[in-house]
Scaffold this active site. Structure first.
Site, PDB file in Angstrom:
ATOM      1  N   GLU A 264      34.099  -8.045  -5.386  1.00 53.81           N
ATOM      2  CA  GLU A 264      34.189  -7.224  -4.186  1.00 53.81           C
ATOM      3  C   GLU A 264      32.882  -6.534  -3.807  1.00 53.81           C
ATOM      4  OE1 GLU A 264      35.594  -6.753  -7.153  1.00 53.81           O
ATOM      5  OE2 GLU A 264      35.825  -4.642  -7.679  1.00 53.81           O
ATOM      6  N   HIS A 288      42.496  -9.942  -1.759  1.00 52.23           N
ATOM      7  CA  HIS A 288      42.247  -9.092  -2.925  1.00 52.23           C
ATOM      8  C   HIS A 288      40.870  -8.418  -2.829  1.00 52.23           C
ATOM      9  CE1 HIS A 288      42.594  -8.056  -7.285  1.00 52.23           C
ATOM     10  NE2 HIS A 288      41.279  -8.130  -7.213  1.00 52.23           N
ATOM     11  N   GLU A 289      39.845  -9.208  -2.629  1.00 54.57           N
ATOM     12  CA  GLU A 289      38.491  -8.626  -2.584  1.00 54.57           C
ATOM     13  C   GLU A 289      38.345  -7.689  -1.390  1.00 54.57           C
ATOM     14  OE1 GLU A 289      37.307  -9.011  -5.343  1.00 54.57           O
ATOM     15  OE2 GLU A 289      38.320 -10.857  -5.938  1.00 54.57           O
ATOM     16  N   HIS A 292      39.784  -4.302  -2.101  1.00 54.24           N
ATOM     17  CA  HIS A 292      38.899  -3.434  -2.886  1.00 54.24           C
ATOM     18  C   HIS A 292      38.046  -2.531  -1.993  1.00 54.24           C
ATOM     19  CE1 HIS A 292      39.418  -4.357  -7.107  1.00 54.24           C
ATOM     20  NE2 HIS A 292      39.223  -5.650  -6.955  1.00 54.24           N
ATOM     21  N   GLU A 311      42.111  -2.354 -10.141  1.00 58.37           N
ATOM     22  CA  GLU A 311      42.715  -3.686 -10.024  1.00 58.37           C
ATOM     23  C   GLU A 311      44.224  -3.685  -9.758  1.00 58.37           C
ATOM     24  OE1 GLU A 311      40.910  -6.111  -9.482  1.00 58.37           O
ATOM     25  OE2 GLU A 311      38.956  -5.474 -10.246  1.00 58.37           O
ATOM     26  N   ASP A 366      33.327  -5.902 -20.419  1.00 57.12           N
ATOM     27  CA  ASP A 366      33.193  -7.236 -19.841  1.00 57.12           C
ATOM     28  C   ASP A 366      33.853  -8.318 -20.692  1.00 57.12           C
ATOM     29  OD1 ASP A 366      31.686  -6.809 -17.404  1.00 57.12           O
ATOM     30  OD2 ASP A 366      30.142  -6.041 -18.735  1.00 57.12           O
ATOM     31  N   TYR A 374      45.964  -5.725 -13.752  1.00 55.85           N
ATOM     32  CA  TYR A 374      46.296  -6.294 -12.446  1.00 55.85           C
ATOM     33  C   TYR A 374      47.803  -6.299 -12.215  1.00 55.85           C
ATOM     34  CZ  TYR A 374      41.542  -8.256 -12.286  1.00 55.85           C
ATOM     35  OH  TYR A 374      40.193  -8.423 -12.258  1.00 55.85           O
TER      36      TYR A 374
END
Ligand code: BES
Ligand code: ZN
Length: 595
Positions: A264, A288-289, A292, A311, A366, A374
């Site tokens: 995003e 979705h992006e 954000h 998320e 990460d 999510y």
């Protein structure tokens, strides 16, 4: 913008409560032959504690020189580096210092950056550079306070070879310039994880009033067609959640090595080309992006322990946007597919990671991303909606994005706010939600909402019929959409035989599917069932794209058998150099771990 209160962030050396960066002025030279960026970063600071040191995050940066206030040399120390976290850069300042300038060079292995040879691009003529800064990789290309609660505006000058276009998570050019010199401005304050850069043979195509797409010339046409609903998505998202605050919403379709489905980056979402299925079946990732732009980019998780606030909210918003554009039935399918991801994964995640709030101290944010933040997060949002009613919840959310715009958010603050502004208005809501089980309890609480799709129920009936012996040729599957085919593969018997897999493949050609999700699910099932005829297709897939979500499960399943491991090692030897460092790290661990 409310005054920022800072919380402890275990993933940053910086101490923003003392001195904080509020502007970044970046000058970057992009050196393809050496695979490095030569940078000059000038950081505007606010020194609230009258501190004598500014601490920045760095990772594998070579520091050449540090000055303050436009030229005065100053002393600095680069501390001990830790894996994944990098090293603190301590710069001596005075309470009167307004800016510091760091001259540096990145390393060819910089964790955020991927340098592609021409052969890894669609055009095969020019090299390509791309970045991925979330979660804590920005520090590998910019010395910065790399904590999501620290926001700054930025501007940049980027020099690239003249045949390339450079783009950033900022106001972007729409045409190449013959000098290869690009200027950027990002007037809204953003956290470091949203810093992004790419350079390549790019072309721009407008998609509407304030949306468009960048891609290589070979891809631009199909990208524009696939993502043609983007402007509509922006418009309905604004209707539901308030004004889009970032000016333009453009997308960049990257070469296939991009490690995520989407990222995003403000004003310029980065997307994998594996979303281009030809039938818009995978555009929920765009929703979705885009979502954000409210949840995440506007109201931002204060630390990665509250990742679900980014998320889970976004996955919920994504499905609301999809529902508005493609209808309730389609949105329910997305909910069902999401739940499947979660249920498949739950047995594999550690108990301690099953709550929405996680303790990531000492761990890299990460390494993980699981589906839990999510899917459990979005189901929690859906439960709130169903408990207080959609109209009331929508009004609350819209107001929430407004009141907390450009502010870091913690689960604690969110819950307190929701209790006082929303739950207090609805008798019994608090009790019905059972918040503690969602936030810190394991698994999926028993009051989780149930998505239902009639179309999927019909697909399940066909999968069951196949399971009890109906030949593939007799299945009633005409006019199924891609999502229905995906669900069909998911619904096949777990113990399906190789003969029957072969029968399905002969009839429906799953191994040759141009839909990356269908192909992935088919190959995943094939490997699990030791259906070795899919190995050539597995090899093609693993060497033609680098999305971690696809790579990780396939390599994991391959290494589970000796024959599969051999294949995995052979493929990886060839594919590894084509993967982004994010994916390389994940697959290295799989091949190491199982040996
Ligand atoms: N922000 C994430 C990607 C991410 C998360 C990068 C954590 C690094 C660390 C992005 O919005 C995302 O969730 N992408 C998903 C697609 C989505 C539809 C689930 C992906 O890449 O698969
Ligand atoms: Zn996301």
């Amino acid at each position: 913008m409310a005054a920022a209160r800072f919380v402890r962030d275990p993933h940053s050396y910086s101490r923003p409560a003392e001195v904080r960066v509020d502007h970044l002025s970046l000058s970057l030279g992009v050196d393809f032959p050496r695979k490095v960026l030569s940078g000059i970063a000038t950081l505007g600071i606010t020194n609230t504690a009258r501190a004598n040191v500014l601490v920045l995050d760095t990772r594998d940066l070579t520091i050449h020189r540090v000055t303050r206030d436009g030229g005065t040399a100053t002393t600095y120390r680069l501390g001990q580096a830790r894996p994944d976290f990098g090293a603190p850069l301590e710069i001596d300042i005075t309470p009167a210092t307004r800016s510091v300038t760091v001259e540096y060079t990145t390393s060819p292995g910089a964790a955020a950056l991927q340098w592609l040879d021409p052969m890894q691009t669609a055009g095969k003529r020019d090299p390509f550079l791309l970045s991925q800064s979330q979660a804590i990789l920005a520090r590998s290309w910019v010395p910065i306070q790399d904590s999501p609660q620290v926001r700054f505006t930025y501007d940049a000058v980027v020099r690239v070879p003249p045949q390339l276009m450079a783009v950033m998570s900022a106001e972007n050019p729409t045409a190449k310039n013959p000098e290869g010199l690009y200027r950027f401005r990002m007037p809204q304050p953003v956290p470091a994880y949203l810093l992004a850069i790419a350079a390549g043979d790019l072309e721009f195509r407008s998609l509407g009033r304030n949306s468009g797409v960048y891609a290589e010339p070979e891809v631009i046409e199909s990208a524009a067609r696939e993502f043609e609903d983007t402007q509509k998505m922006i418009d309905v998202a604004e209707e539901m959640y308030g004004p889009y605050r970032w000016g333009r919403y453009d997308m960049l379709v990257l070469p296939p090595s991009f490690p995520y489905g989407g990222m995003e980056n403000p004003r310029l979402t980065f997307l994998t080309p594996t979303l281009i299925a030809g039938d818009k079946s995978l555009v929920a990732t765009v929703a979705h992006e885009l979502a954000h732009s409210w949840s995440g980019n506007l109201v931002t998780n204060a630390t990665w322990s509250d990742f679900w606030l980014n998320e889970g909210f976004t996955t919920y918003l994504e499905r609301r946007i999809s529902e508005r554009i493609y209808g309730r039935e389609q949105a329910e399918m997305l909910w069902v597919l999401g739940l499947k991801d979660l249920l498949d994964e739950l047995p594999q995640v550690a108990d301690a990671d099953e709550g929405l709030v996680v303790d990531l101290d000492g761990r890299s944010p990460d390494a993980g991303p699981t589906f839990l933040p999510y899917e459990k997060g979005s189901l929690f949002m859906r439960l709130i909606e169903e408990t207080v009613g959609r109209a009331r919840f929508d009004a609350y959310l819209r107001d929430y994005f407004d009141r907390f715009a450009f502010v870091p958010m913690t689960t604690e603050i969110f819950l307190a706010d929701m209790r006082s502004r929303l739950l207090s208005q609805v008798p019994g809501a608090e009790e019905r939600l059972g918040i503690a089980a969602w936030i810190s309890g394991p698994g999926l609480p028993s009051n989780a909402p149930q998505a239902r799709s009639e179309a999927f129920a019909r697909v399940e009936a066909q999968a069951a019929a196949f399971g009890s012996g109906t030949p593939a040729a007799s299945l009633q599957a005409s006019n199924w959409s891609s999502l229905e085919w995906l669900h069909f593969i998911h619904s096949l018997p777990q113990d399906i035989s190789v003969d029957r897999l072969r029968e399905l493949d002969a009839r429906f050609r799953f191994s040759e599917s141009g839909n990356s999700e269908i192909l992935f699910s088919w190959l995943d099932l094939g490997i699990s069932r030791d259906y070795r005829e899919v190995y050539p297709a597995v090899e093609r897939f693993l060497t033609s794209q680098g999305r971690r979500k696809f790579l990780r499960p396939l390599y994991t399943k391959l290494v589970a058998t000796p024959a599969g491991r051999e294949v995995a090692e052979r493929i990886y030897a060839r594919a590894r150099p084509t993967y982004h460092p994010v994916s390389q790290e994940a697959i290295d661990a799989i091949l190491r771990g199982a040996s």
